[in-house]
Design a protein around this motif. Structure first.
Motif, PDB file in Angstrom:
ATOM      1  N   LEU A   1       0.822  -1.212   0.000  1.00 42.26           N
ATOM      2  CA  LEU A   1       0.000   0.000   0.000  1.00 42.26           C
ATOM      3  C   LEU A   1       0.856   1.262   0.000  1.00 42.26           C
ATOM      4  O   LEU A   1       0.445   2.295  -0.529  1.00 42.26           O
ATOM      5  N   ALA A   2       2.066   1.179   0.576  1.00 41.15           N
ATOM      6  CA  ALA A   2       2.971   2.331   0.623  1.00 41.15           C
ATOM      7  C   ALA A   2       3.805   2.458  -0.649  1.00 41.15           C
ATOM      8  O   ALA A   2       4.585   3.410  -0.785  1.00 41.15           O
ATOM      9  N   GLY A   3       3.668   1.502  -1.566  1.00 47.91           N
ATOM     10  CA  GLY A   3       4.415   1.555  -2.810  1.00 47.91           C
ATOM     11  C   GLY A   3       5.862   1.102  -2.695  1.00 47.91           C
ATOM     12  O   GLY A   3       6.661   1.356  -3.591  1.00 47.91           O
ATOM     13  N   GLN A   4       6.190   0.369  -1.629  1.00 43.38           N
ATOM     14  CA  GLN A   4       7.570  -0.110  -1.449  1.00 43.38           C
ATOM     15  C   GLN A   4       7.880  -1.299  -2.357  1.00 43.38           C
ATOM     16  O   GLN A   4       9.037  -1.580  -2.625  1.00 43.38           O
ATOM     17  N   VAL A   5       6.832  -2.003  -2.790  1.00 45.73           N
ATOM     18  CA  VAL A   5       7.015  -3.136  -3.699  1.00 45.73           C
ATOM     19  C   VAL A   5       6.020  -2.996  -4.847  1.00 45.73           C
ATOM     20  O   VAL A   5       4.951  -2.406  -4.695  1.00 45.73           O
ATOM     21  N   GLN A   6       6.375  -3.545  -6.012  1.00 39.62           N
ATOM     22  CA  GLN A   6       5.512  -3.442  -7.184  1.00 39.62           C
ATOM     23  C   GLN A   6       4.430  -4.519  -7.198  1.00 39.62           C
ATOM     24  O   GLN A   6       3.302  -4.274  -7.622  1.00 39.62           O
ATOM     25  N   VAL A   7       4.803  -5.703  -6.778  1.00 36.79           N
ATOM     26  CA  VAL A   7       3.871  -6.825  -6.740  1.00 36.79           C
ATOM     27  C   VAL A   7       4.051  -7.567  -5.424  1.00 36.79           C
ATOM     28  O   VAL A   7       5.062  -7.372  -4.723  1.00 36.79           O
ATOM     29  N   VAL A   8       3.072  -8.423  -5.092  1.00 39.86           N
ATOM     30  CA  VAL A   8       3.176  -9.227  -3.877  1.00 39.86           C
ATOM     31  C   VAL A   8       2.903 -10.690  -4.207  1.00 39.86           C
ATOM     32  O   VAL A   8       2.083 -11.006  -5.076  1.00 39.86           O
ATOM     33  N   ALA A   9       3.614 -11.567  -3.526  1.00 37.48           N
ATOM     34  CA  ALA A   9       3.342 -12.997  -3.589  1.00 37.48           C
ATOM     35  C   ALA A   9       2.644 -13.349  -2.287  1.00 37.48           C
ATOM     36  O   ALA A   9       3.234 -13.228  -1.201  1.00 37.48           O
ATOM     37  N   THR A  10       1.380 -13.752  -2.378  1.00 37.86           N
ATOM     38  CA  THR A  10       0.593 -13.959  -1.166  1.00 37.86           C
ATOM     39  C   THR A  10      -0.601 -14.855  -1.464  1.00 37.86           C
ATOM     40  O   THR A  10      -0.739 -15.379  -2.569  1.00 37.86           O
ATOM     41  N   GLY A  11      -1.467 -15.020  -0.477  1.00 38.53           N
ATOM     42  CA  GLY A  11      -2.682 -15.802  -0.656  1.00 38.53           C
ATOM     43  C   GLY A  11      -3.813 -14.922  -1.131  1.00 38.53           C
ATOM     44  O   GLY A  11      -3.797 -13.697  -0.935  1.00 38.53           O
ATOM     45  N   ASN A  12      -4.825 -15.525  -1.757  1.00 37.27           N
ATOM     46  CA  ASN A  12      -5.940 -14.724  -2.252  1.00 37.27           C
ATOM     47  C   ASN A  12      -6.707 -14.042  -1.126  1.00 37.27           C
ATOM     48  O   ASN A  12      -7.294 -12.978  -1.335  1.00 37.27           O
ATOM     49  N   VAL A  13      -6.683 -14.627   0.082  1.00 37.54           N
ATOM     50  CA  VAL A  13      -7.366 -14.005   1.218  1.00 37.54           C
ATOM     51  C   VAL A  13      -6.663 -12.711   1.599  1.00 37.54           C
ATOM     52  O   VAL A  13      -7.302 -11.684   1.874  1.00 37.54           O
ATOM     53  N   VAL A  14      -5.323 -12.716   1.613  1.00 36.50           N
ATOM     54  CA  VAL A  14      -4.559 -11.504   1.924  1.00 36.50           C
ATOM     55  C   VAL A  14      -4.767 -10.466   0.821  1.00 36.50           C
ATOM     56  O   VAL A  14      -4.916  -9.269   1.090  1.00 36.50           O
ATOM     57  N   ALA A  15      -4.799 -10.927  -0.425  1.00 42.51           N
ATOM     58  CA  ALA A  15      -5.045 -10.009  -1.538  1.00 42.51           C
ATOM     59  C   ALA A  15      -6.399  -9.329  -1.389  1.00 42.51           C
ATOM     60  O   ALA A  15      -6.540  -8.127  -1.671  1.00 42.51           O
ATOM     61  N   ALA A  16      -7.391 -10.078  -0.930  1.00 40.21           N
ATOM     62  CA  ALA A  16      -8.718  -9.496  -0.708  1.00 40.21           C
ATOM     63  C   ALA A  16      -8.666  -8.440   0.387  1.00 40.21           C
ATOM     64  O   ALA A  16      -9.338  -7.402   0.299  1.00 40.21           O
ATOM     65  N   THR A  17      -7.873  -8.683   1.420  1.00 36.98           N
ATOM     66  CA  THR A  17      -7.718  -7.708   2.498  1.00 36.98           C
ATOM     67  C   THR A  17      -7.071  -6.430   1.971  1.00 36.98           C
ATOM     68  O   THR A  17      -7.477  -5.316   2.315  1.00 36.98           O
ATOM     69  N   ILE A  18      -6.052  -6.578   1.122  1.00 34.84           N
ATOM     70  CA  ILE A  18      -5.395  -5.419   0.520  1.00 34.84           C
ATOM     71  C   ILE A  18      -6.398  -4.624  -0.310  1.00 34.84           C
ATOM     72  O   ILE A  18      -6.465  -3.389  -0.220  1.00 34.84           O
ATOM     73  N   ASN A  19      -7.190  -5.303  -1.100  1.00 38.20           N
ATOM     74  CA  ASN A  19      -8.165  -4.618  -1.946  1.00 38.20           C
ATOM     75  C   ASN A  19      -9.219  -3.884  -1.132  1.00 38.20           C
ATOM     76  O   ASN A  19      -9.744  -2.850  -1.549  1.00 38.20           O
ATOM     77  N   ALA A  20      -9.539  -4.428   0.041  1.00 40.25           N
ATOM     78  CA  ALA A  20     -10.506  -3.768   0.908  1.00 40.25           C
ATOM     79  C   ALA A  20      -9.942  -2.470   1.476  1.00 40.25           C
ATOM     80  O   ALA A  20     -10.695  -1.549   1.807  1.00 40.25           O
ATOM     81  N   GLN A  21      -8.615  -2.363   1.561  1.00 45.15           N
ATOM     82  CA  GLN A  21      -7.968  -1.185   2.130  1.00 45.15           C
ATOM     83  C   GLN A  21      -7.414  -0.236   1.068  1.00 45.15           C
ATOM     84  O   GLN A  21      -7.076   0.902   1.356  1.00 45.15           O
ATOM     85  N   SER A  22      -7.312  -0.727  -0.156  1.00 45.96           N
ATOM     86  CA  SER A  22      -6.590   0.002  -1.193  1.00 45.96           C
ATOM     87  C   SER A  22      -7.492   0.889  -2.026  1.00 45.96           C
ATOM     88  O   SER A  22      -8.646   0.552  -2.281  1.00 45.96           O
ATOM     89  N   LYS A  23      -6.947   2.013  -2.466  1.00 45.59           N
ATOM     90  CA  LYS A  23      -7.632   2.831  -3.457  1.00 45.59           C
ATOM     91  C   LYS A  23      -7.487   2.142  -4.814  1.00 45.59           C
ATOM     92  O   LYS A  23      -6.573   1.382  -5.040  1.00 45.59           O
TER      93      LYS A  23
END
Length: 264
Positions: A181-203
């Protein structure tokens, strides 16, 4: 003579008892419909699959799936909160008729219970923004990738990531999320549940889309071994929900992504 007669009597009683027991177990579906209620074990603390909502009621992907099955069976659903440690025991001891708790399939579990067709995606992958073209590990060359240290995706991706990629490891999922979210990385390797959490917080510009799969382990409904009729009915309901879009709606609601094509 008396001993032999007594032994034969015990054997006959045992066989008779077994014969009586088999139909009772096979008729669980009929009993559920007659009682008008089905007990379904669900996760209590694993969002977005199951958690307690603001109204103090269970909410999540698994809860919506349980209610879907209840509606199709035309019975009331009694939700039974369980933990990862006790969920299978709740099913096998009869405290629940079905287990819908982000349950993955493995050989050990298959010895104890049966599994429905898959109803929900659960996987580890590489995620990035919509405008990023990336469909295999080689595409990570020169990119900065965030991952949680020691996770499945860390271990698996480390085997195939290009030497020129910058793999940044973080101590937990929250730190991985914050870094993205802070732009420190371009992509993330993670689980779809974590990705959903990011999307819930992300613009919107930072919303994640799956780029490629690392490991797939979808979720299944757990059913007791002696309930083939109930298993067949559950499979019919899930397959219908895949075709009519109901499961896709649930996936969009809780995972913020369409139902994975591998499940359709």
């Amino acid at each position: 003579m008396h001993r032999r007669t007594f032994t034969l009597g015990l054997l006959a009683a045992s066989l008779l008892g077994s014969l009586w027991a088999l139909p009772a177990k096979a008729e669980r579906l009929a009993s559920i419909k007659q009682a008008g209620i089905i007990k379904i074990a669900i996760p209590a603390d694993f969002p977005p699959f199951g958690s307690t909502g603001p109204d103090m009621k269970p909410q999540g992907y698994d809860i919506d799936t349980a209610e879907l099955i209840g509606r199709e069976l035309k019975v009331k659903v009694e939700l039974v909160p369980v933990s990862s440690a006790n969920r299978i025991a709740y099913l096998t001891t009869g405290k629940a008729d079905l287990l819908i708790s982000s349950l993955g399939k493995n050989p050990e579990r298959e010895k104890v219970i049966n599994f429905s067709v898959a109803y929900a995606p659960f996987f580890n992958g590489v995620f990035g923004t919509k405008d990023l073209t990336l469909d295999k590990p080689e595409g990570l060359a020169g990119k900065t990738v965030g991952v949680t240290r020691g996770s499945i995706e860390d271990l698996e991706l480390s085997k195939v990531i290009p030497a020129s990629a910058n793999l940044k490891r973080f101590e937990d999922n929250n730190a991985t999320i914050a870094a993205y979210l802070a732009g420190q990385v371009q992509v993330v390797a993670t689980g779809n549940v974590v990705a959903a959490t990011i999307n819930a917080q992300s613009k919107r510009p930072r919303r994640l889309e799956q780029k490629f799969l690392i490991k797939n382990s979808p979720c299944f409904v757990g059913v007791n071994k002696d309930d083939p009729q109930l298993l067949e009915q559950v499979n019919q309901i899930i397959n219908k929900a895949k075709k009519d879009g109901e499961l896709n709606r649930i996936s969009l609601k809780w995972l913020k992504t369409p139902l994975a094509s591998a499940l359709l």
